[in-house]
Design an enzyme around this catalytic site. Structure first.
Site, mmCIF file in Angstrom:
data_model
loop_
_atom_site.group_PDB
_atom_site.id
_atom_site.type_symbol
_atom_site.label_atom_id
_atom_site.label_comp_id
_atom_site.label_asym_id
_atom_site.label_seq_id
_atom_site.Cartn_x
_atom_site.Cartn_y
_atom_site.Cartn_z
ATOM 1 N N SER A 126 -8.691 -1.714 -1.064
ATOM 2 C CA SER A 126 -9.401 -0.446 -0.836
ATOM 3 C C SER A 126 -10.638 -0.339 -1.714
ATOM 4 C CB SER A 126 -8.487 0.748 -1.126
ATOM 5 O OG SER A 126 -7.557 0.899 -0.082
ATOM 6 N N ARG A 173 0.853 -1.205 0.000
ATOM 7 C CA ARG A 173 0.000 0.000 0.000
ATOM 8 C C ARG A 173 0.878 1.240 0.000
ATOM 9 N NH1 ARG A 173 -5.250 -1.420 3.576
ATOM 10 N NH2 ARG A 173 -6.618 -1.089 1.813
ATOM 11 N N GLN A 233 -1.274 2.801 -5.600
ATOM 12 C CA GLN A 233 -2.653 3.120 -5.197
ATOM 13 C C GLN A 233 -3.694 2.681 -6.225
ATOM 14 O OE1 GLN A 233 -2.855 7.219 -4.040
ATOM 15 N NE2 GLN A 233 -2.881 6.714 -1.872
ATOM 16 N N TYR A 282 -1.363 0.716 9.708
ATOM 17 C CA TYR A 282 -2.387 -0.170 10.256
ATOM 18 C C TYR A 282 -2.405 -0.091 11.775
ATOM 19 C CZ TYR A 282 -2.702 -2.357 5.675
ATOM 20 O OH TYR A 282 -2.888 -2.593 4.347
ATOM 21 N N ASP A 324 -4.810 -0.910 -5.761
ATOM 22 C CA ASP A 324 -5.213 -1.297 -4.412
ATOM 23 C C ASP A 324 -6.653 -1.835 -4.390
ATOM 24 O OD1 ASP A 324 -5.763 -1.541 -1.753
ATOM 25 O OD2 ASP A 324 -5.078 0.452 -1.181
#
Ligand code: NAD
Length: 364
Positions: A132, A121, A126, A226, A129
């Site tokens: 997401s 990530r 992006q 995270y 991803d």
């Protein structure tokens, strides 16, 4: 590079790995795409649209002929792995941390497999991803599912027949799915509160017009952004604080996850018992065991008059847009692995090396 798109075979899976729009983009970039007949039907994409975008639409038996890559949503079944030519590239959600047997089969078959959930990530990745993109869909759909099951309306209504008070919604875990859930519940007119153990999230919750629920618990954030797992003492304090606050809410959407660990248990059975009858819990963490002690992963149950939704296929229940977004992620990955349609795998690259979960061993 010739890329094959099979019809998904996972039970109830309605998504497809590439949509016609992406086929057009990849074809223009030098790829050749072959799609199994009916692959996009359940998601709302017709064979004719794939053909018009430049794909060959074929029966399953002809799908892999000459293909150098297969792109899927979920991993192949054992009999499908046996059909893959050794050395072929595979991309999809392959559950590398939990499906050890599946990964072992791919290794034995000599497949070069890329797990969408292992794509790092980082900013550069992006557009790839898929965790997401699918969490965004799940966060939205969880709220719609809750609104559908709740015997109350979400918005404040002032009518000639009187005033209706707005529903109160609590979202636990404010990552990608949680923030989308907060935004969706706000759009439907509910009064929304959010909570996350990562302190940085407070501002994001408030910027969406929700209030941050203060449980007096703060966890650490890892370098990857995270949450770190709470200590047993912190977990017990969080459960006790929630047990006290939860009866205030009509709907609780839970999305709390700690990578590589079972979902943290946030809502004890005693807290469910204290909720008003007709209240709804949607547990988006059901796949890794659930955030609520009473969640039954994969199904919907009623406990102490509270509906607890533990469905694990929310993205597949919104297959058109879930596929469209996933397809863009897969397209970005393909363009990264094969610029100009020519496979050029550089395992030293952070994205290629990070996402690759199996590849034939190179013998010296
Ligand atoms: P996730 O699915 O792993 O977890 C969901 C949320 O649960 C997280 O916000 C986490 O803090 C929270 N959580 C964990 N334990 C909890 C507990 N006990 N109580 C309450 N909440 C708890 O996370 P995610 O949605 O995949 O994203 C996590 C972070 O990564 C976010 O900051 C997100 O913005 C970031 N991210 C960065 C990129 C990027 O830079 N390319 C891409 C996606 C996400």
């Amino acid at each position: 590079m010739r890329v094959a798109v099979p019809k998904e075979t996972g039970a109830g899976e309605r998504r497809v790995a590439l949509v016609p729009d992406s086929v057009g983009r990849l074809t223009a970039a030098g790829f050749s795409i072959v799609v199994e007949r009916g692959a996009g039907t359940a998601a709302g994409f017709a064979d004719a649209d794939y053909a018009a975008a430049g794909a060959d639409v074929v029966d399953r038996g002809k799908l892999l002929a000459g293909a150098q890559a297969v792109v899927r949503v979920t991993g192949p079944a054992a009999e499908e792995v046996a059909e893959l030519p050794p050395g072929i590239v595979l991309a999809g959600f392959l559950s590398p941390l939990s499906d050890t047997a599946g990964i072992e089969r791919l290794t034995e078959r000599g497949v070069v497999a890329f797990a969408m959930e292992s794509i790092p990530r980082i900013t550069r990745a992006q557009s790839m991803d898929a965790l997401s993109s699918q969490s965004t869909v799940a966060g939205y759909k969880a709220v719609v599912a809750a609104a559908d099951r709740l015997p109350r309306l979400f918005p404040l209504l002032m009518t000639a027949a009187g005033t209706v008070a707005p529903a109160k919604v609590l979202v636990l875990g404010a990552g990608v799915a949680g923030l989308q859930a907060i935004a969706t519940a706000r759009r439907l007119g509910a009064i929304v509160s959010g909570f996350d153990v990562r302190p940085a999230v407070r501002e994001q919750v408030e910027s969406l017009g929700a209030s941050f629920l203060d449980l007096g618990i703060q966890g650490a954030e890892t370098s990857g952004g995270y949450a770190a797992e709470l200590t047993p003492d912190e977990q017990a304090r969080q459960q006790a604080a929630l047990e006290e606050q939860i009866p205030e809410f009509d709907v609780v959407i839970t999305t709390a996850l700690v990578p590589g660990r079972p979902a943290p248990k946030l809502i004890p059975a005693a807290a469910v018992e204290k909720m008003r009858p007709g209240s709804v819990i949607v547990d988006l963490a059901a796949e890794t065991g659930g955030n609520c002690e009473l969640t039954d992963p994969g199904s919907e149950v009623e406990r102490h008059g509270v509906t607890i939704v533990g469905l694990t296929d929310f993205p597949s229940r919104t297959p058109y847009h879930a596929s469209q977004l996933y397809s863009r992620n897969v397209t970005a990955l393909l363009l990264h692995l094969a610029p100009g349609g020519e496979l050029a795998l550089d395992f030293e690259d952070e994205i290629t090396g990070g996402a690759c979960v199996t590849r034939p061993k190179v013998t010296a």
